[in-house]
Design an enzyme around this catalytic site. Structure first.
Site, PDB file in Angstrom:
ATOM      1  N   TYR A 157       7.512  12.697   4.457  1.00 23.96           N
ATOM      2  CA  TYR A 157       8.220  11.439   4.189  1.00 23.96           C
ATOM      3  C   TYR A 157       8.654  10.744   5.465  1.00 23.96           C
ATOM      4  CZ  TYR A 157       8.033  13.318  -0.426  1.00 23.96           C
ATOM      5  OH  TYR A 157       7.557  13.830  -1.591  1.00 23.96           O
TER       6      TYR A 157
ATOM      7  N   HIS B 168      -4.885   1.550  -8.271  1.00 23.49           N
ATOM      8  CA  HIS B 168      -3.659   2.327  -8.447  1.00 23.49           C
ATOM      9  C   HIS B 168      -3.422   2.733  -9.903  1.00 23.49           C
ATOM     10  CE1 HIS B 168       0.153   3.807  -6.978  1.00 23.49           C
ATOM     11  NE2 HIS B 168       0.704   3.361  -8.089  1.00 23.49           N
TER      12      HIS B 168
ATOM     13  N   GLU C 244      14.376   4.940 -13.471  1.00 28.42           N
ATOM     14  CA  GLU C 244      13.387   5.839 -12.873  1.00 28.42           C
ATOM     15  C   GLU C 244      14.048   6.685 -11.790  1.00 28.42           C
ATOM     16  OE1 GLU C 244       9.573   3.994 -11.586  1.00 28.42           O
ATOM     17  OE2 GLU C 244      10.153   4.818  -9.646  1.00 28.42           O
TER      18      GLU C 244
ATOM     19  N   HIS D 121      11.270  -2.814  -8.146  1.00 32.25           N
ATOM     20  CA  HIS D 121      11.232  -1.992  -6.933  1.00 32.25           C
ATOM     21  C   HIS D 121       9.787  -1.731  -6.533  1.00 32.25           C
ATOM     22  CE1 HIS D 121      10.835   1.051 -10.111  1.00 32.25           C
ATOM     23  NE2 HIS D 121      10.142   1.720  -9.228  1.00 32.25           N
TER      24      HIS D 121
ATOM     25  N   HIS E 290       7.161  -3.256  -9.207  1.00 36.84           N
ATOM     26  CA  HIS E 290       7.205  -3.181 -10.664  1.00 36.84           C
ATOM     27  C   HIS E 290       8.642  -3.199 -11.161  1.00 36.84           C
ATOM     28  CE1 HIS E 290       6.757   0.802  -8.880  1.00 36.84           C
ATOM     29  NE2 HIS E 290       7.410   1.328  -9.905  1.00 36.84           N
TER      30      HIS E 290
HETATM   31 FE   LIG Z   1       8.610   2.998  -9.844  1.00 38.77          FE
END
Ligand SMILES: [Fe+2]
Length: 428
Positions: A342, A289, A333, A364, A326
């Protein structure tokens, strides 16, 4: 931008006489040279040649701007905003313009994020506080500036330097009204420094280069847009002032000019508006990632803009395509989900047109089950624009009005409200 552009009529030597055409043996009237420059006279600039003295005004009055007050995100919560709901009345949209009709969603002392769905032409406008980066979510418009015009449409970022006089003319469409996401810096907005050579060229490892940037079609004069050169015109100016602290001190003034602002016969230099389409962003991918900075497209003072574009995802044999959880301890953010599927985020409430705010101080990541479900995925067809700010974001009146009120419960199963349900989604 660092690369030099020249349009229209300019003299061979800067700061020398440049005159309009006259009859044989006659001396034409001088054009009026204006230097538009950043950081005093110590950074990028352009020279513009006007038919009229650019300082001329015949009146000044207060511009009563909309509500720019902000409210702290306290108690601290991740939020899901639904800005489309602010403009769901077609009659209102018809009368709304991109400048005076934008509604403040989130803001702090460095950047403000607003949204507008517009059907009306804006007044002439300049932002005296900082650069604007306006992303077109849907629809199309013509943006006329003193440097020239742009035809803009879905996926375009329009970077408009501080103090550029311009106006927005939406292209009428029954199917898709103009949807504009305005990121207003209190600073300049530019490509990330790490993608620039020491002289400002976009480097080989940059996800885009100069060829991907669209220049203004100029020069552009009043008669080119069907107006009279001597038409008295109002220009709306957003500027620094002594407004309420809760509104960042921002105030507005309307200047009346005794002529049309499109009076620049030529210009040259390295400071000008330009357009970049998100489809021209070449994603950086990896075996595992890639963190959000790999997706960065712009930077301002104390904030960055990234975009997550359709791309091949992580290809290590044991990779997990969705992000790890993270905690961005130094930033808030904001994600704006503009295109893509979605459906897989059912349960979190996120869909096209949604925005999420993941504030610093709260970790999150994917909704429950998403990590396992993502294994084996090879491609994500998604598009999102992210703003990361180093100072916390407060809620504007628009943000308060379109907060779904329950997103913070989306990681907690069925307890307390809407629950996550195995999102397959790579967006950080
Ligand atoms: Fe994020």
């Amino acid at each position: 931008m660092a690369h030099y552009q020249s349009m229209g009529s300019i003299p061979p030597k800067r700061h020398t006489q440049h005159r309009r055409p006259a009859g044989r043996g006659k001396l034409g009237e001088l054009y009026y040279e204006e230097l538009m420059g950043e950081e005093g006279f110590s950074s990028d600039s352009s020279l513009l040649y006007h038919r009229n003295i650019p300082s001329t005004i015949v009146d000044a009055r207060v511009w009563e701007m909309g509500d720019l007050s902000t409210t702290p995100n306290h108690p601290l919560k991740p939020l899901h905003l639904q800005p489309h709901t602010l403009f769901d009345d077609a009659k209102t949209v018809k009368k709304t313009d991109v400048v005076t009709g934008r509604r403040l969603l989130l803001g702090n002392g460095d950047v403000r994020i607003s949204y507008a769905v517009a059907g009306a032409t804006s007044p002439w406008y300049r932002n005296g506080i900082g650069d604007e980066c306006v992303y077109i979510e849907r629809g199309a418009a013509r943006v006329e500036t003193v440097f020239g015009a742009f035809d803009v449409a879905q996926g375009d970022y329009i970077i408009i330097p501080r103090a550029t006089t311009h106006r927005w003319i939406p292209r009428a469409s029954r199917k898709e009204p103009l949807r504009a996401y305005a990121i207003e810096g209190n600073s300049h907005i530019a490509p990330p420094k790490r993608y620039l050579s020491k002289y400002g060229q976009l480097l080989e490892h940059s996800p885009y280069c100069e060829r991907d940037l669209r220049m203004p079609q100029g020069p552009l004069l009043a008669e080119d847009v069907g107006d009279k050169a001597d038409a008295e015109t109002e220009v709306y100016i957003k500027h620094r002032g002594s407004g309420p602290a809760s509104s960042g001190g921002i105030v507005g003034t309307v200047h009346t000019l005794p002529f049309h602002p499109l009076d620049v016969v030529g210009w040259d230099g390295c400071l000008y508006p330009y357009v970049f389409n998100v489809r021209d962003y070449e994603p950086i991918t990896g075996r595992v990632h890639q963190p959000p900075p790999a997706h960065q497209v712009w930077e301002g003072w104390n904030f960055v803009v990234c975009n997550f574009v359709p791309r091949k995802v992580d290809y290590h044999p044991l990779s997990i395509p969705v992000p790890y959880y993270h905690s961005n301890v130094d930033s808030d953010e904001v994600m704006f989900y503009v295109e893509g599927d979605y459906e897989a985020r059912k349960g979190s409430g996120i869909g096209q047109g949604s925005m999420s705010l993941h504030p610093g101080g709260h970790p999150h990541g994917p909704q429950p089950g998403a990590s396992e479900a993502s294994i084996g995925a090879e491609y994500f067809d998604e598009l999102a624009v992210m703003v990361d700010t180093f100072r916390p974001l407060d809620l504007g009146e628009g943000g308060l009005a379109c907060d779904d009120g329950k997103y913070h419960l989306s990681w907690s199963g069925n307890r307390g409200g809407s629950a996550g349900s195995g999102a397959v989604h790579s967006i950080d």
